[in-house]
Design a protein around this motif. Structure first.
Motif, PDB file in Angstrom:
ATOM      1  N   ARG A  16      62.054  42.161  53.384  1.00 60.46           N
ATOM      2  CA  ARG A  16      61.371  41.786  54.634  1.00 60.46           C
ATOM      3  C   ARG A  16      59.944  41.320  54.355  1.00 60.46           C
ATOM      4  O   ARG A  16      58.991  42.072  54.504  1.00 60.46           O
ATOM      5  CB  ARG A  16      61.335  42.979  55.594  1.00 60.46           C
ATOM      6  CG  ARG A  16      62.700  43.524  55.952  1.00 60.46           C
ATOM      7  CD  ARG A  16      62.557  44.773  56.801  1.00 60.46           C
ATOM      8  NE  ARG A  16      63.837  45.393  57.092  1.00 60.46           N
ATOM      9  CZ  ARG A  16      63.982  46.545  57.725  1.00 60.46           C
ATOM     10  NH1 ARG A  16      62.899  47.220  58.122  1.00 60.46           N
ATOM     11  NH2 ARG A  16      65.179  47.046  57.954  1.00 60.46           N
ATOM     12  N   GLY A  17      59.800  40.101  53.909  1.00 65.61           N
ATOM     13  CA  GLY A  17      58.457  39.621  53.628  1.00 65.61           C
ATOM     14  C   GLY A  17      58.451  38.257  52.984  1.00 65.61           C
ATOM     15  O   GLY A  17      59.408  37.483  53.096  1.00 65.61           O
ATOM     16  N   ILE A  18      57.372  37.980  52.260  1.00 61.40           N
ATOM     17  CA  ILE A  18      57.193  36.678  51.616  1.00 61.40           C
ATOM     18  C   ILE A  18      56.721  36.893  50.184  1.00 61.40           C
ATOM     19  O   ILE A  18      56.205  37.947  49.831  1.00 61.40           O
ATOM     20  CB  ILE A  18      56.173  35.808  52.366  1.00 61.40           C
ATOM     21  CG1 ILE A  18      54.795  36.501  52.392  1.00 61.40           C
ATOM     22  CG2 ILE A  18      56.650  35.480  53.775  1.00 61.40           C
ATOM     23  CD1 ILE A  18      53.672  35.611  52.908  1.00 61.40           C
ATOM     24  N   ASP A 296      65.782  46.304  47.509  1.00 63.98           N
ATOM     25  CA  ASP A 296      66.184  44.909  47.490  1.00 63.98           C
ATOM     26  C   ASP A 296      67.176  44.798  46.339  1.00 63.98           C
ATOM     27  O   ASP A 296      66.832  44.382  45.231  1.00 63.98           O
ATOM     28  CB  ASP A 296      64.992  43.979  47.273  1.00 63.98           C
ATOM     29  CG  ASP A 296      65.394  42.507  47.239  1.00 63.98           C
ATOM     30  OD1 ASP A 296      66.603  42.215  47.353  1.00 63.98           O
ATOM     31  OD2 ASP A 296      64.498  41.642  47.068  1.00 63.98           O
ATOM     32  N   LEU A 297      68.402  45.198  46.601  1.00 59.62           N
ATOM     33  CA  LEU A 297      69.409  45.262  45.545  1.00 59.62           C
ATOM     34  C   LEU A 297      69.861  43.882  45.080  1.00 59.62           C
ATOM     35  O   LEU A 297      70.462  43.750  44.016  1.00 59.62           O
ATOM     36  CB  LEU A 297      70.622  46.069  46.018  1.00 59.62           C
ATOM     37  CG  LEU A 297      70.341  47.544  46.319  1.00 59.62           C
ATOM     38  CD1 LEU A 297      71.611  48.253  46.775  1.00 59.62           C
ATOM     39  CD2 LEU A 297      69.746  48.247  45.108  1.00 59.62           C
ATOM     40  N   GLU A 298      69.552  42.859  45.876  1.00 60.10           N
ATOM     41  CA  GLU A 298      69.894  41.494  45.480  1.00 60.10           C
ATOM     42  C   GLU A 298      68.742  40.806  44.760  1.00 60.10           C
ATOM     43  O   GLU A 298      68.907  39.695  44.238  1.00 60.10           O
ATOM     44  CB  GLU A 298      70.291  40.690  46.716  1.00 60.10           C
ATOM     45  CG  GLU A 298      71.499  41.258  47.440  1.00 60.10           C
ATOM     46  CD  GLU A 298      71.649  40.688  48.839  1.00 60.10           C
ATOM     47  OE1 GLU A 298      72.649  39.966  49.055  1.00 60.10           O
ATOM     48  OE2 GLU A 298      70.791  40.940  49.698  1.00 60.10           O
ATOM     49  N   GLY A 299      67.600  41.441  44.729  1.00 61.98           N
ATOM     50  CA  GLY A 299      66.450  40.853  44.059  1.00 61.98           C
ATOM     51  C   GLY A 299      65.951  39.571  44.691  1.00 61.98           C
ATOM     52  O   GLY A 299      65.368  38.719  44.009  1.00 61.98           O
ATOM     53  N   LYS A 300      66.146  39.418  45.991  1.00 64.81           N
ATOM     54  CA  LYS A 300      65.725  38.185  46.662  1.00 64.81           C
ATOM     55  C   LYS A 300      64.208  38.070  46.766  1.00 64.81           C
ATOM     56  O   LYS A 300      63.658  36.973  46.697  1.00 64.81           O
ATOM     57  CB  LYS A 300      66.349  38.112  48.055  1.00 64.81           C
ATOM     58  CG  LYS A 300      67.842  37.854  48.039  1.00 64.81           C
ATOM     59  CD  LYS A 300      68.384  37.655  49.446  1.00 64.81           C
ATOM     60  CE  LYS A 300      69.859  37.274  49.414  1.00 64.81           C
ATOM     61  NZ  LYS A 300      70.425  37.061  50.774  1.00 64.81           N
ATOM     62  N   LEU A 301      63.518  39.193  46.925  1.00 64.51           N
ATOM     63  CA  LEU A 301      62.064  39.168  47.049  1.00 64.51           C
ATOM     64  C   LEU A 301      61.388  40.069  46.020  1.00 64.51           C
ATOM     65  O   LEU A 301      60.362  39.697  45.451  1.00 64.51           O
ATOM     66  CB  LEU A 301      61.648  39.606  48.466  1.00 64.51           C
ATOM     67  CG  LEU A 301      60.163  39.532  48.787  1.00 64.51           C
ATOM     68  CD1 LEU A 301      59.671  38.087  48.715  1.00 64.51           C
ATOM     69  CD2 LEU A 301      59.880  40.117  50.176  1.00 64.51           C
ATOM     70  N   CYS A 302      61.983  41.231  45.772  1.00 62.48           N
ATOM     71  CA  CYS A 302      61.367  42.210  44.869  1.00 62.48           C
ATOM     72  C   CYS A 302      62.329  42.581  43.750  1.00 62.48           C
ATOM     73  O   CYS A 302      63.513  42.811  43.998  1.00 62.48           O
ATOM     74  CB  CYS A 302      60.993  43.486  45.634  1.00 62.48           C
ATOM     75  SG  CYS A 302      59.822  43.213  46.987  1.00 62.48           S
ATOM     76  N   ARG A 303      61.797  42.654  42.535  1.00 63.82           N
ATOM     77  CA  ARG A 303      62.596  43.138  41.407  1.00 63.82           C
ATOM     78  C   ARG A 303      61.677  43.785  40.389  1.00 63.82           C
ATOM     79  O   ARG A 303      60.488  43.479  40.317  1.00 63.82           O
ATOM     80  CB  ARG A 303      63.402  42.018  40.771  1.00 63.82           C
ATOM     81  CG  ARG A 303      62.602  40.964  40.043  1.00 63.82           C
ATOM     82  CD  ARG A 303      63.502  39.825  39.580  1.00 63.82           C
ATOM     83  NE  ARG A 303      62.795  38.865  38.754  1.00 63.82           N
ATOM     84  CZ  ARG A 303      62.830  38.836  37.427  1.00 63.82           C
ATOM     85  NH1 ARG A 303      63.549  39.747  36.767  1.00 63.82           N
ATOM     86  NH2 ARG A 303      62.165  37.937  36.736  1.00 63.82           N
TER      87      ARG A 303
END
Length: 335
Positions: A16-18, A296-303
């Motif tokens: 949830r962010g950018i 973020d288990l998909e790593g879309k924003l954070c990893r």
């Protein structure tokens, strides 16, 4: 992971962010000032200031552009890790050089603790915390054996040679408080400043230490290795988790088998055994008990999350030791 009830959650909170400033690689730690400006160290050795992050007038300044804090050092590498602000002073632990201070007003630097100021020398300074009066810094050295270049081996092997120090900022007198720590890679001073809370990544736990008596007071178990610890605005703490170890993962093995495995794989093959494509952070209450996990288990924003720092409006600035850019996550819905 079934023994950790607070882990039994599926959410996309860290999506949830950018993402801002993709050109900044490896913003491991993020400090926030009273104006919500961000400060971070990068994998290339630079230290940056980001003003108005995520807003129309966002701008970036390199704080280390006018000097080289590794100049003259026998170690010619730089990797700024844990950062802290105190007034107009920015302090950070550099993985090669020691504990450094940048004066934000004069744009000059000072070495508070050089890597060879202690015996044995610092091998992997990783994080620090500072008292409210700005007079004392507590910092951790992750290992007596493995440098930052071989951090993957140190995590796999899980040996316990880390150290906790304190240094008087004015006199630079440095004292050892505790040794034989298991890969300490995060530290936060607690509210009454009589204790520090540390991550012991090699034993998948947080450790509460009485800094007056140098005694371990409590361990808080985690399902995987933890990283930096930072205070929440409304009480409690944030803990970054760079990866999630599923049952049977080598991070859950005993130290003897891990050492054998580390020797067999070597540094080149170890990081392939970590899933660094996911993001995870844990919220602790003021008593150091885990309350919830945010993912973020998909790593879309954070990893590969190493740190969570809060802005005044509840936005979370998410650090990562390998990611490109800084994630700004809406943390208002987490409470």
């Amino acid at each position: 992971m079934e023994d950790f009830e607070w882990v039994q959650a599926e959410n996309k909170d860290l999506q949830r962010g950018i993402k801002i400033l993709h050109e900044l690689v490896g913003p491991d730690s993020i400090a926030v000032d009273e104006h919500d400006n961000l400060y971070t160290g990068l994998i290339d050795g630079r230290v940056m200031k980001i003003m108005n992050p995520g807003k129309a007038k966002q701008s970036v300044v390199e704080l280390t552009k006018s000097f080289d804090f590794a100049e003259g050092s026998k170690r010619n590498k730089k990797r700024p890790l844990g950062l802290r602000l105190h007034g107009s002073k920015l302090y950070f632990a550099d993985a090669y050089q020691g504990i450094i201070m940048i004066d934000l007003k004069s744009q000059t630097y000072d070495i508070i603790v050089d890597y060879d100021d202690v015996n044995p020398p610092l091998i992997l300074p990783d994080d620090l915390t500072i008292t409210s009066d700005g007079k004392t810094i507590y910092f951790i050295d992750m290992s007596l054996k493995w440098t930052y270049d071989d951090v993957a081996i140190s995590i796999l092997e899980g040996q316990c040679s880390g150290r906790l120090f304190k240094v008087d900022v004015l006199t630079k007198n440095t004292e050892l408080i505790l040794d034989s720590l298991c890969l300490p890679n995060g530290i936060e001073i607690v509210e009454n400043e009589t204790h520090v809370l540390m991550s012991e990544h090699g034993r998948r736990r947080l450790t509460l230490v009485n800094i007056k008596s140098a005694e371990v007071v409590r361990h808080i178990a985690f399902p995987t290795g933890t990283d930096s610890i930072r205070k929440r605005k409304n009480g409690g703490y944030w803990v970054g988790m760079p990866y999630i170890a599923e049952p049977g993962h080598f991070a859950t093995w005993g130290p003897v088998f891990r050492e054998i495995f580390a020797g067999a794989l070597g540094s080149g093959g170890i990081f392939t055994k970590f899933d660094l494509s996911q993001g995870a952070a844990v919220k602790l209450n003021e008593y150091f008990d885990p309350e919830s996990i945010h993912l973020d288990l998909e790593g879309k924003l954070c990893r590969a999350v190493t740190e969570i720092s809060e802005l005044s409006d509840g936005t979370l600035a998410v650090g990562s030791f390998i990611a490109n850019g800084i994630a700004l996550v809406d943390g208002s819905a987490f409470d």
